[in-house]
Write an enzyme that holds these catalytic residues in place. Structure first.
Site, PDB file in Angstrom:
ATOM      1  N   PRO A 291     -48.180 124.478  -1.911  1.00 19.14           N
ATOM      2  CA  PRO A 291     -49.656 124.561  -2.147  1.00 19.14           C
ATOM      3  C   PRO A 291     -50.046 125.751  -2.971  1.00 19.14           C
ATOM      4  O   PRO A 291     -49.912 126.939  -2.515  1.00 19.14           O
ATOM      5  CB  PRO A 291     -50.435 124.188  -0.915  1.00 19.14           C
ATOM      6  CG  PRO A 291     -49.266 124.874   0.101  1.00 19.14           C
ATOM      7  CD  PRO A 291     -47.859 124.581  -0.392  1.00 19.14           C
ATOM      8  N   GLY A 292     -50.771 125.574  -3.968  1.00 17.71           N
ATOM      9  CA  GLY A 292     -51.415 126.661  -4.543  1.00 17.71           C
ATOM     10  C   GLY A 292     -53.031 126.489  -4.545  1.00 17.71           C
ATOM     11  O   GLY A 292     -53.868 127.212  -3.809  1.00 17.71           O
ATOM     12  N   ARG A 330     -60.873 127.264 -17.895  1.00 10.57           N
ATOM     13  CA  ARG A 330     -60.662 126.025 -17.496  1.00 10.57           C
ATOM     14  C   ARG A 330     -61.637 124.950 -17.925  1.00 10.57           C
ATOM     15  O   ARG A 330     -60.965 123.894 -18.494  1.00 10.57           O
ATOM     16  CB  ARG A 330     -60.585 125.783 -15.951  1.00 10.57           C
ATOM     17  CG  ARG A 330     -59.422 126.716 -15.330  1.00 10.57           C
ATOM     18  CD  ARG A 330     -59.206 126.603 -13.967  1.00 10.57           C
ATOM     19  NE  ARG A 330     -58.690 125.199 -13.691  1.00 10.57           N
ATOM     20  CZ  ARG A 330     -59.252 124.004 -13.063  1.00 10.57           C
ATOM     21  NH1 ARG A 330     -60.610 124.157 -12.773  1.00 10.57           N
ATOM     22  NH2 ARG A 330     -58.580 122.696 -13.100  1.00 10.57           N
ATOM     23  N   CYS A 364     -66.718 134.998 -28.661  1.00 13.58           N
ATOM     24  CA  CYS A 364     -67.286 134.433 -30.063  1.00 13.58           C
ATOM     25  C   CYS A 364     -66.753 133.281 -30.503  1.00 13.58           C
ATOM     26  O   CYS A 364     -65.787 133.243 -31.162  1.00 13.58           O
ATOM     27  CB  CYS A 364     -66.897 135.657 -31.198  1.00 13.58           C
ATOM     28  SG  CYS A 364     -68.015 137.154 -30.865  1.00 13.58           S
ATOM     29  N   GLU A 365     -67.079 132.272 -29.760  1.00 11.35           N
ATOM     30  CA  GLU A 365     -66.319 131.093 -29.744  1.00 11.35           C
ATOM     31  C   GLU A 365     -67.480 129.935 -29.186  1.00 11.35           C
ATOM     32  O   GLU A 365     -67.738 130.210 -27.978  1.00 11.35           O
ATOM     33  CB  GLU A 365     -65.164 131.061 -29.184  1.00 11.35           C
ATOM     34  CG  GLU A 365     -64.246 129.838 -29.231  1.00 11.35           C
ATOM     35  CD  GLU A 365     -63.014 130.062 -28.946  1.00 11.35           C
ATOM     36  OE1 GLU A 365     -62.177 131.021 -29.288  1.00 11.35           O
ATOM     37  OE2 GLU A 365     -62.129 129.019 -28.661  1.00 11.35           O
TER      38      GLU A 365
HETATM   39  N1  LLP Z   1     -45.123 123.958  -7.509  1.00 12.65           N
HETATM   40  C1  LLP Z   1     -45.111 123.969  -8.969  1.00 12.65           C
HETATM   41  C2  LLP Z   1     -43.528 123.625  -9.287  1.00 12.65           C
HETATM   42  C3  LLP Z   1     -45.877 123.661  -9.723  1.00 12.65           C
HETATM   43  O1  LLP Z   1     -45.877 123.698 -10.941  1.00 12.65           O
HETATM   44  C4  LLP Z   1     -47.418 124.070  -9.376  1.00 12.65           C
HETATM   45  C5  LLP Z   1     -48.585 123.881 -10.186  1.00 12.65           C
HETATM   46  C6  LLP Z   1     -47.482 124.278  -7.928  1.00 12.65           C
HETATM   47  C7  LLP Z   1     -46.541 124.336  -6.898  1.00 12.65           C
HETATM   48  C8  LLP Z   1     -48.955 124.465  -7.237  1.00 12.65           C
HETATM   49  O2  LLP Z   1     -49.715 123.222  -7.468  1.00 12.65           O
HETATM   50  P1  LLP Z   1     -51.205 123.046  -6.832  1.00 12.65           P
HETATM   51  O3  LLP Z   1     -50.918 122.878  -5.195  1.00 12.65           O
HETATM   52  O4  LLP Z   1     -51.983 124.407  -7.266  1.00 12.65           O
HETATM   53  O5  LLP Z   1     -51.837 122.064  -7.478  1.00 12.65           O
HETATM   54  N2  LLP Z   1     -53.699 125.808 -14.655  1.00 12.65           N
HETATM   55  C9  LLP Z   1     -53.838 124.396 -14.231  1.00 12.65           C
HETATM   56  C10 LLP Z   1     -52.923 124.167 -12.735  1.00 12.65           C
HETATM   57  C11 LLP Z   1     -51.516 124.373 -13.584  1.00 12.65           C
HETATM   58  C12 LLP Z   1     -50.685 123.969 -12.117  1.00 12.65           C
HETATM   59  C13 LLP Z   1     -49.208 124.116 -12.569  1.00 12.65           C
HETATM   60  N3  LLP Z   1     -48.281 123.983 -11.387  1.00 12.65           N
HETATM   61  C14 LLP Z   1     -55.395 124.143 -13.772  1.00 12.65           C
HETATM   62  O6  LLP Z   1     -56.215 125.263 -13.924  1.00 12.65           O
HETATM   63  O7  LLP Z   1     -55.875 123.222 -13.240  1.00 12.65           O
END
Ligand code: LLP
Length: 435
Positions: A291-292, A330, A364-365
């Site tokens: 989880p992130g 985002r 500036c966008e």
């Molecule tokens: N594991 C892998 C291999 C991943 O590619 C990701 C996220 C995670 C775990 C964590 O996923 P989460 O639990 O955070 O959903 N920049 C985008 C999100 C990109 C996610 C990339 N991979 C945004 O701002 O929505």
């Protein structure tokens, strides 16, 4: 309120984790990222406990550092006994610099350079999550030059559509990530890994997408992965020790977003996985989840000061703030939704006449928009403080110096106290690397 670490004080100021946000804006300046460390720790504990209950003591949560990567986060992860997922030498270096035990780190990315692999092996990385065969060869070669055998997982694509936005959907067969089960490439790379001398295949990984709400996504993914593991066992006599199911649980950006009960969801996956292992004659693998967003998203908010308020009669209203797409790209990238509040007059939006506006940044966008159609009290004016909620994930980590804007600081809130975790960039920092 969208999240229970938010409240409105008697003086109308928005409080976050019990701390007056307006006082924080005055003390540290804006734009400012605030992060609720207590919330981050609480989420880590929920994941760890739930995983242990749903599977067994070997199960582990790996924090996906791409959501927010800076030293204090890795200190927290170390103290909470979490593993981590890193995707670059930069994330690895940041974690190592505060003594995070790298045996609990998993190195991702679809294109690790030789320099990444070298640094990670030198530093004693626990596992690489290998995307493709070229990478497997490079790891075998570099590990061999150290006389080491390197643990790896293979990243596979189970062929699942997680029903999220395209930019974060990764589990489908045509993805740039991993080897597809459907095309036979997953089996090929497994057979290849098994005969390499300096690589130990510890198991398999999949990650189907991010900001996922469909509760059956992890069920479907784990079912496909276990069937694959069973087939490999039958054909090669190899049984995976680890099954990493990736990250992806969604969070609420708006009041109207659904709430996902992560603990219940994981418990459900646990029951299904155990049952399926019994049916297939497999031992339960050590489970990993990554989880992130769901660890840090609602542990963060961003404060801005309002500058220009522009009314174009018959057309649109704009409220400009002193940050924007450089600290939060985002909306510009994905048209992501956010809840925006007036932090110094949090009750006014309920009590005063409202006007609808686009909250925009100072780049500036024209695409430099934080959110459209935001309700604000009519008298919003220069000097007011705005809070954009749920910015703890993928904001600081995706920030840039576009237009040579210095990146904001990160202030942590712990037990009602505030402290700096990342300093504000200065104008000197901006041209530090220029010759
Ligand atoms: N594991 C892998 C291999 C991943 O590619 C990701 C996220 C995670 C775990 C964590 O996923 P989460 O639990 O955070 O959903 N920049 C985008 C999100 C990109 C996610 C990339 N991979 C945004 O701002 O929505």
């Amino acid at each position: 309120m969208i999240c229970n670490n938010l409240s409105v004080r008697a003086d109308g100021h928005l409080a976050f984790s019990g701390v007056d946000t307006v006082e924080m804006a005055q003390k540290y300046g804006t734009p400012l990222y605030l992060m609720d460390e207590d919330r981050i720790r609480e989420r880590c504990r929920t994941y760890q406990l739930t995983l242990h209950q749903a599977f067994d003591e070997r199960a582990q949560a790996l924090y996906a550092g791409k959501a927010a990567s800076f030293r204090q986060i890795y200190r927290i992860m170390k103290e909470e006994g979490m593993g981590i997922d890193v995707v670059s030498s930069g994330e690895l270096y940041t974690a190592a610099s505060v003594g995070f035990p790298l045996k609990n780190a998993y190195f991702h990315s679809n294109n690790k350079t030789d320099a990444d692999i070298l640094l990670a092996i030198e530093q004693g990385i626990g596992y690489f999550v290998v995307d493709n065969r070229e990478e497997l060869d490079a790891i075998d070669r570099i590990a061999g030059s150290f006389g080491k055998t390197q643990n790896v997982l293979l990243r596979l694509t189970p062929g699942i559509d997680p029903h999220t936005y395209a930019a974060v959907s990764t589990g489908e067969v045509d993805s740039k990530f991993g080897s597809a089960i459907e095309t036979g490439q997953a089996k090929e790379i497994t057979a290849y890994a098994l005969q390499l001398s300096h690589v130990h295949l510890a198991g398999f990984h999949c990650h189907v997408g991010s900001q996922v709400f469909d509760s059956d996504v992890f069920l479907r993914a784990s079912a496909i992965m276990l069937e694959f593991i069973a087939r490999i066992k039958q054909e090669y006599g190899y049984e995976a020790e680890i099954l990493d199911l990736g990250g992806g649980y969604g969070v609420r950006y708006l009041d109207s977003d659904p709430e996902i009960d992560i603990a219940e969801n994981i418990a459900q996956v646990g029951r299904a996985v155990k049952e399926q292992c019994r049916t297939l004659g497999l031992s339960l693998p050590a489970i990993r989840m990554e989880p992130g967003r769901s660890i840090v998203a609602d542990a963060g908010l961003t404060l801005y000061t309002v500058g220009t308020v522009k009314r174009i009669p018959g057309y649109k209203n704009y409220v400009s703030v002193d940050g924007g797409m450089a600290d939060n790209p985002r909306f510009a990238l994905y048209r992501s939704s956010y809840t925006v509040l007036l932090a110094n007059r949090a009750k006014d939006a309920e009590e005063k006449p409202i006007f609808r506006c686009s909250v925009v940044g100072r780049c500036c966008e024209s695409g430099d928009i934080l959110q459209e159609d935001v309700p604000m009290p009519q008298d919003v004016a220069r000097g007011d403080i705005l809070a954009v909620l749920t910015t703890g994930a993928y904001n600081y980590s995706m920030a840039s110096n576009y237009n040579r804007l210095p990146r904001p600081p990160i202030v942590m809130l712990r037990n009602g106290k505030d402290f700096l975790a990342v300093c504000r960039e200065s104008l000197e920092d901006i041209c530090r690397n220029d010759l």
